[in-house]
Design a protein around this motif. Structure first.
Motif, PDB file in Angstrom:
ATOM      1  N   LEU A  45      45.784  35.934 -30.552  1.00 27.49           N
ATOM      2  CA  LEU A  45      47.232  35.802 -30.660  1.00 27.49           C
ATOM      3  C   LEU A  45      47.895  37.155 -30.630  1.00 27.49           C
ATOM      4  O   LEU A  45      47.463  38.094 -31.278  1.00 27.49           O
ATOM      5  CB  LEU A  45      47.609  35.071 -31.964  1.00 27.49           C
ATOM      6  N   THR A  46      49.002  37.226 -29.854  1.00 29.29           N
ATOM      7  CA  THR A  46      49.803  38.450 -29.816  1.00 29.29           C
ATOM      8  C   THR A  46      51.265  38.057 -29.994  1.00 29.29           C
ATOM      9  O   THR A  46      51.667  36.928 -29.714  1.00 29.29           O
ATOM     10  CB  THR A  46      49.638  39.179 -28.475  1.00 29.29           C
ATOM     11  N   PHE A  47      52.085  38.957 -30.419  1.00 32.06           N
ATOM     12  CA  PHE A  47      53.496  38.710 -30.681  1.00 32.06           C
ATOM     13  C   PHE A  47      54.319  39.691 -29.871  1.00 32.06           C
ATOM     14  O   PHE A  47      53.996  40.876 -29.791  1.00 32.06           O
ATOM     15  CB  PHE A  47      53.807  38.868 -32.184  1.00 32.06           C
ATOM     16  N   SER A  48      55.388  39.132 -29.241  1.00 30.77           N
ATOM     17  CA  SER A  48      56.258  40.008 -28.465  1.00 30.77           C
ATOM     18  C   SER A  48      57.695  39.552 -28.637  1.00 30.77           C
ATOM     19  O   SER A  48      57.977  38.424 -29.016  1.00 30.77           O
ATOM     20  CB  SER A  48      55.884  39.953 -26.980  1.00 30.77           C
ATOM     21  N   GLU A  49      58.635  40.397 -28.305  1.00 28.79           N
ATOM     22  CA  GLU A  49      60.045  40.070 -28.434  1.00 28.79           C
ATOM     23  C   GLU A  49      60.455  39.139 -27.293  1.00 28.79           C
ATOM     24  O   GLU A  49      59.890  39.168 -26.208  1.00 28.79           O
ATOM     25  CB  GLU A  49      60.883  41.354 -28.368  1.00 28.79           C
ATOM     26  N   THR A  50      61.479  38.272 -27.546  1.00 25.31           N
ATOM     27  CA  THR A  50      61.963  37.346 -26.515  1.00 25.31           C
ATOM     28  C   THR A  50      62.578  38.136 -25.375  1.00 25.31           C
ATOM     29  O   THR A  50      63.413  39.004 -25.580  1.00 25.31           O
ATOM     30  CB  THR A  50      63.032  36.391 -27.108  1.00 25.31           C
ATOM     31  N   LYS A  51      62.166  37.774 -24.143  1.00 28.82           N
ATOM     32  CA  LYS A  51      62.653  38.489 -22.975  1.00 28.82           C
ATOM     33  C   LYS A  51      63.908  37.802 -22.448  1.00 28.82           C
ATOM     34  O   LYS A  51      63.917  36.621 -22.184  1.00 28.82           O
ATOM     35  CB  LYS A  51      61.587  38.499 -21.887  1.00 28.82           C
ATOM     36  N   THR A  52      65.001  38.541 -22.290  1.00 29.85           N
ATOM     37  CA  THR A  52      66.254  37.994 -21.793  1.00 29.85           C
ATOM     38  C   THR A  52      66.262  38.029 -20.272  1.00 29.85           C
ATOM     39  O   THR A  52      65.949  39.055 -19.663  1.00 29.85           O
ATOM     40  CB  THR A  52      67.458  38.821 -22.329  1.00 29.85           C
ATOM     41  N   GLU A  53      66.611  36.892 -19.664  1.00 28.63           N
ATOM     42  CA  GLU A  53      66.656  36.814 -18.207  1.00 28.63           C
ATOM     43  C   GLU A  53      67.778  37.699 -17.686  1.00 28.63           C
ATOM     44  O   GLU A  53      68.912  37.651 -18.162  1.00 28.63           O
ATOM     45  CB  GLU A  53      66.916  35.363 -17.771  1.00 28.63           C
ATOM     46  N   ILE A  54      67.489  38.528 -16.731  1.00 27.32           N
ATOM     47  CA  ILE A  54      68.473  39.446 -16.169  1.00 27.32           C
ATOM     48  C   ILE A  54      69.054  38.831 -14.906  1.00 27.32           C
ATOM     49  O   ILE A  54      68.340  38.370 -14.038  1.00 27.32           O
ATOM     50  CB  ILE A  54      67.832  40.813 -15.854  1.00 27.32           C
ATOM     51  N   LEU A  55      70.395  38.810 -14.799  1.00 25.33           N
ATOM     52  CA  LEU A  55      71.045  38.232 -13.634  1.00 25.33           C
ATOM     53  C   LEU A  55      70.826  39.113 -12.410  1.00 25.33           C
ATOM     54  O   LEU A  55      70.679  40.323 -12.531  1.00 25.33           O
ATOM     55  CB  LEU A  55      72.555  38.110 -13.880  1.00 25.33           C
ATOM     56  N   PRO A  56      70.820  38.518 -11.215  1.00 27.96           N
ATOM     57  CA  PRO A  56      70.705  39.317  -9.993  1.00 27.96           C
ATOM     58  C   PRO A  56      71.844  40.320  -9.904  1.00 27.96           C
ATOM     59  O   PRO A  56      72.972  40.039 -10.301  1.00 27.96           O
ATOM     60  CB  PRO A  56      70.808  38.268  -8.874  1.00 27.96           C
ATOM     61  N   LEU A  57      71.571  41.490  -9.367  1.00 26.11           N
ATOM     62  CA  LEU A  57      72.584  42.536  -9.284  1.00 26.11           C
ATOM     63  C   LEU A  57      73.705  42.159  -8.322  1.00 26.11           C
ATOM     64  O   LEU A  57      74.826  42.628  -8.458  1.00 26.11           O
ATOM     65  CB  LEU A  57      71.932  43.856  -8.831  1.00 26.11           C
ATOM     66  N   ASN A  58      73.413  41.322  -7.328  1.00 27.23           N
ATOM     67  CA  ASN A  58      74.401  40.983  -6.308  1.00 27.23           C
ATOM     68  C   ASN A  58      75.121  39.666  -6.589  1.00 27.23           C
ATOM     69  O   ASN A  58      75.654  39.044  -5.681  1.00 27.23           O
ATOM     70  CB  ASN A  58      73.738  40.904  -4.935  1.00 27.23           C
ATOM     71  N   ILE A  59      75.138  39.206  -7.831  1.00 26.60           N
ATOM     72  CA  ILE A  59      75.786  37.933  -8.154  1.00 26.60           C
ATOM     73  C   ILE A  59      77.272  38.015  -7.869  1.00 26.60           C
ATOM     74  O   ILE A  59      77.917  39.037  -8.124  1.00 26.60           O
ATOM     75  CB  ILE A  59      75.535  37.535  -9.628  1.00 26.60           C
ATOM     76  N   ALA A  60      77.836  36.938  -7.303  1.00 23.47           N
ATOM     77  CA  ALA A  60      79.259  36.868  -7.005  1.00 23.47           C
ATOM     78  C   ALA A  60      79.838  35.634  -7.690  1.00 23.47           C
ATOM     79  O   ALA A  60      79.111  34.793  -8.211  1.00 23.47           O
ATOM     80  CB  ALA A  60      79.471  36.785  -5.497  1.00 23.47           C
ATOM     81  N   LYS A  61      81.158  35.536  -7.708  1.00 24.53           N
ATOM     82  CA  LYS A  61      81.794  34.370  -8.306  1.00 24.53           C
ATOM     83  C   LYS A  61      81.393  33.123  -7.516  1.00 24.53           C
ATOM     84  O   LYS A  61      81.246  33.165  -6.299  1.00 24.53           O
ATOM     85  CB  LYS A  61      83.301  34.537  -8.307  1.00 24.53           C
ATOM     86  N   PHE A  62      81.208  32.011  -8.223  1.00 24.15           N
ATOM     87  CA  PHE A  62      80.712  30.809  -7.573  1.00 24.15           C
ATOM     88  C   PHE A  62      81.312  29.560  -8.202  1.00 24.15           C
ATOM     89  O   PHE A  62      81.766  29.566  -9.344  1.00 24.15           O
ATOM     90  CB  PHE A  62      79.183  30.733  -7.677  1.00 24.15           C
ATOM     91  N   ASN A  63      81.333  28.497  -7.410  1.00 21.12           N
ATOM     92  CA  ASN A  63      81.750  27.179  -7.891  1.00 21.12           C
ATOM     93  C   ASN A  63      80.485  26.367  -8.146  1.00 21.12           C
ATOM     94  O   ASN A  63      79.760  26.062  -7.209  1.00 21.12           O
ATOM     95  CB  ASN A  63      82.629  26.486  -6.849  1.00 21.12           C
ATOM     96  N   PRO A  64      80.198  26.007  -9.386  1.00 18.12           N
ATOM     97  CA  PRO A  64      78.961  25.291  -9.696  1.00 18.12           C
ATOM     98  C   PRO A  64      78.846  23.940  -9.001  1.00 18.12           C
ATOM     99  O   PRO A  64      77.763  23.385  -8.903  1.00 18.12           O
ATOM    100  CB  PRO A  64      79.012  25.122 -11.219  1.00 18.12           C
ATOM    101  N   ASN A  65      79.977  23.417  -8.504  1.00 18.97           N
ATOM    102  CA  ASN A  65      79.943  22.121  -7.817  1.00 18.97           C
ATOM    103  C   ASN A  65      79.355  22.219  -6.411  1.00 18.97           C
ATOM    104  O   ASN A  65      79.021  21.207  -5.809  1.00 18.97           O
ATOM    105  CB  ASN A  65      81.357  21.527  -7.747  1.00 18.97           C
TER     106      ASN A  65
END
Length: 389
Positions: A45-65
């Motif tokens: 067993l090993t313990f590590s900190e929770t890794k936060t997902e990093i958003l893509p650098l080229n993300i643009a505004k979007f319509n989720p629909n």
């Protein structure tokens, strides 16, 4: 005696040594055997900190629909999470209407939503409805079911989407100014009845080119083309046959309705310019074009409902002056000029009410052309609450 004492002392020492050795061996066996047997994976067993997902650098505004499965995955969601998001979208009616509604999807964590929030092209729930007690005005959320061509939308369609009747009329007026087409997304965006927020919501769904053609000229498209084709000369509308009306720029259906109007409501003749202008198939703009060339000759007026032999007589159908609006049929509504959709809405609303009690009720029918309906109710009679159920 001394020898016995020495032997006893030596015996106790050996016994003590043996006891200690046994104890040490027992402890060694316990820690090395029993502990590993209870949890053989413990040492792995090993313990590590929770890794936060990093958003893509080229993300643009979007319509989720409008996002596809792959586009959701590109935002950092797993295939299972994407399936859940799309399922949730269907449950809420096929489209997300606000950021807060999207936030409630359990496949999107609070941390992930906070990362995406600034890029989502939806309003906040708080901005969705704004009630004012004094004027009872409510800001409506647009309902966009999918991609659409705005050139094909009627006033009723714009109202159904979420615009007021005044706004819908303004949108159609702007389209007419452009020549009957919005031409491009650029021109559509310039419509004074559509604000930045609403345009951002509709833009991904518009079936229009992004850019306006370089040679686009709204005034030229509105009038020049028609005037090159139609060379007006003086004419008497009572002497025009089917083909002659078509040469003035009317469609087959429009011509048939013009002839029906003349025969049913005017007893065979246009006697004044007002008679021509009130024909529901002739727009005010078209009438103003034709007006200088219209020459009404009383000698060509119908006598006893028999017109000049040069005029093609339409088949006798319905006298709408004798029709009861609570008994008018689907086919008769279509004959008057209603679309299939409008005629069906008329009959459905009449059935729901158990019959119209006033003519004003008819104007509240969904999906109808109010100007055309106004002409119908002026011509026809109404006997309240006698509709066939």
């Amino acid at each position: 005696m001394k020898s016995n004492l020495a032997y006893l002392h030596s015996y106790k020492q050996r016994l003590a040594f043996i006891s200690v050795s046994v104890a040490i061996i027992a402890l060694s066996i316990y820690f090395n055997f029993f502990q590993k047997t209870e949890n053989p994976e413990f040492s792995k067993l090993t313990f590590s900190e929770t890794k936060t997902e990093i958003l893509p650098l080229n993300i643009a505004k979007f319509n989720p629909n409008t996002l596809s499965t792959e586009e959701w995955k590109a935002l950092g969601f797993s295939e299972k999470q994407v399936a859940t998001i799309l399922k949730y979208k269907e449950i809420v009616g096929g489209a997300f209407t606000s950021k807060n509604q999207l936030k409630k999807c359990y496949a999107i964590s609070e941390e992930k939503f906070s990362q995406l929030e600034a890029y989502i092209l939806l309003t906040d729930e708080a901005g969705k409805k704004q009630n004012f007690k004094q004027n009872k005005w409510v800001k409506k959320e647009l309902i966009i079911s999918g991609k659409f061509n705005p050139d094909l939308y009627s006033e009723a369609d714009w109202v159904k989407m979420g615009f007021s009747e005044r706004q819908a009329a303004g949108i159609l007026k702007y389209k007419n100014y452009l020549g009957g087409s919005f031409v491009s997304k650029e021109k559509f965006k310039e419509c004074y009845m559509i604000n930045e927020e609403n345009y951002a919501k509709m833009s991904p769904f518009l079936l229009l080119p992004s850019k306006t053609p370089a040679d686009f000229n709204p005034y030229k498209k509105n009038y020049a083309k028609e005037k090159r084709i139609i060379k007006y000369q003086n004419f008497d509308p009572n002497l025009l046959d089917f083909e002659a009306w078509k040469k003035l720029g009317f469609s087959d259906k429009q011509v048939q309705n013009i002839l029906n109007y003349k025969e049913r409501f005017l007893k065979g003749s246009f006697k004044t310019l007002d008679d021509v202008s009130r024909c529901y198939m002739i727009s005010p703009e078209k009438f103003e074009e034709m007006k200088p060339f219209i020459k009404l000759n009383p000698d060509n007026f119908a006598v006893n409902n028999v017109v000049n032999s040069n005029v093609e007589m339409p088949k006798q159908k319905t006298d709408f002056a004798k029709i009861d609006l609570n008994k008018i049929t689907f086919q008769q509504l279509k004959e008057f000029g209603f679309s299939d959709r409008a005629a069906a809405s008329y009959l459905a609303f009449r059935k729901k009410l158990g019959g119209f009690s006033t003519k004003d009720q008819i104007l509240k029918t969904y999906n109808i052309d109010k100007e055309l309906t106004q002409k119908l109710i002026q011509m026809s009679t109404l006997s309240p609450l006698i509709a066939e159920k």
